[in-house]
Design an enzyme around this catalytic site. Sequence first.
Site, PDB file in Angstrom:
ATOM      1  N   ASP A 301       0.890  -1.173   0.000  1.00 40.22           N
ATOM      2  CA  ASP A 301       0.000   0.000   0.000  1.00 40.22           C
ATOM      3  C   ASP A 301       0.922   1.215   0.000  1.00 40.22           C
ATOM      4  O   ASP A 301       1.194   1.808   1.038  1.00 40.22           O
ATOM      5  CB  ASP A 301      -0.898  -0.042   1.235  1.00 40.22           C
ATOM      6  CG  ASP A 301      -1.949   1.056   1.237  1.00 40.22           C
ATOM      7  OD1 ASP A 301      -2.221   1.608   0.154  1.00 40.22           O
ATOM      8  OD2 ASP A 301      -2.477   1.360   2.315  1.00 40.22           O
ATOM      9  N   CYS A 354      -3.683   5.398  -3.017  1.00 42.11           N
ATOM     10  CA  CYS A 354      -4.907   6.212  -2.980  1.00 42.11           C
ATOM     11  C   CYS A 354      -4.685   7.455  -3.848  1.00 42.11           C
ATOM     12  O   CYS A 354      -5.089   8.556  -3.498  1.00 42.11           O
ATOM     13  CB  CYS A 354      -5.292   6.588  -1.551  1.00 42.11           C
ATOM     14  SG  CYS A 354      -4.011   7.433  -0.617  1.00 42.11           S
TER      15      CYS A 354
END
Length: 422
Positions: A301, A354
Amino acid sequence: MRLHRNLVYTTIDSLNAIFNEGEYADKVVARALKKDKRWGSSDRKFVAETIYEVVRWKRLYAEIAEVKAPFDRDNIWRMFSVWAVLRGYPIPDWRQLEGTPERKIKGRFDELSKTRAIKESIPDWMDEVGVQELGEKVWTKEIAAQNQPAKVILRVNTLKTTKAELRAILMDLDIDTDVLKDQPDALVLKERANVFMTDAFKQGFFEVQDANSQLVAAFLDVKPGMRVVDTCAGAGGKTLHIAALMENKGQLIAMDLYESKLKQLKIRAKRDGAFNIEYRIIDSTKIIKKLHQRADRVLIDAPCSGLGVLKRNPDAKWKLQPEFIDNIRKIQAEVLESYSKIVKPGGKLVYATCSILPSENQDQVAKFLKTEIGKEFTFIKDQKILAHESGFDGFYMALLERKEELVKPKELKAKEPKEVKE
């Protein structure tokens, strides 16, 4: 509908801390909401939403008010007056708001809204990057969506409860929720509520996590009993989701550069009843090397610009700099090349951000697949999620699989010489 002096003063103080003292909006809002225990839910709602609104539209309001950074208190009051006029509040007879030019404010709003960077209240460089990477049409829709307030999404902790049980518990508290199609663990609050004060939260029945963020753990395709490594765990939202999907069976290693973040994760894991997690601080390359070719699944991530989550972090528009994005792309390439070595032959890797920028997402994956280590992987699929299409945060995730025909790690050669393919 009228303005209350103590609520507005708290709002002005909070905006000063964000604009002039470099504090993060979420931390400032949390502090502001504790200022007066006598405030009701509507008072706290006014303070929180007004702070975020002025931060979100900082450039637009500053242009309308004809003030420039650094903002003194008078400047902040003028920006607040713009917010009040545009929201339809009657201007009270307060010294700080004397002479508020209501007609001029409305006129300047109409005029300045013709320029996208001002209308959407973003720096010029960010507007240019958005157009360059996504194209004029898509970027116009996306940045408009990123300026909408984020919905509150819960992730049901299936280690402790079910979606139906949690909905019933919350309904008894007058907190109504909706389910999301194709999101087995997600509940959307119909109206904002302080869910952190509920016994259901304190007992670990749910976490607050964006709907699209919840897709990442499922994308990793974990199974109970596997060895899974979350290489950039942070405070662990996705780690906890992975633990639930693993049903607490197997080994889940949560890694991060910062011990403080892993401490937060430990607290959350205890509350959630997630006990198959091991915690490792990445304080040297040895930590990574010990895990080479050891994991069934690896989640990267990756650190990113955060341009997919501006709706919940509006102050990032003003903290982010173009140099940071240039630097973060290099870091993304480095972590992808380094942490991918943890995946064992036949194992899978998810690279996620993101961000909505292709240069941080599919372009990074394409470059990685051309590297020496990247050639050992097969691209399976990816998912590009934009806020204007989904209604939630922007995300990217790519699933890669490491090819089976690999030389095993050195420490295995001595033990299993016959199985090593030369």
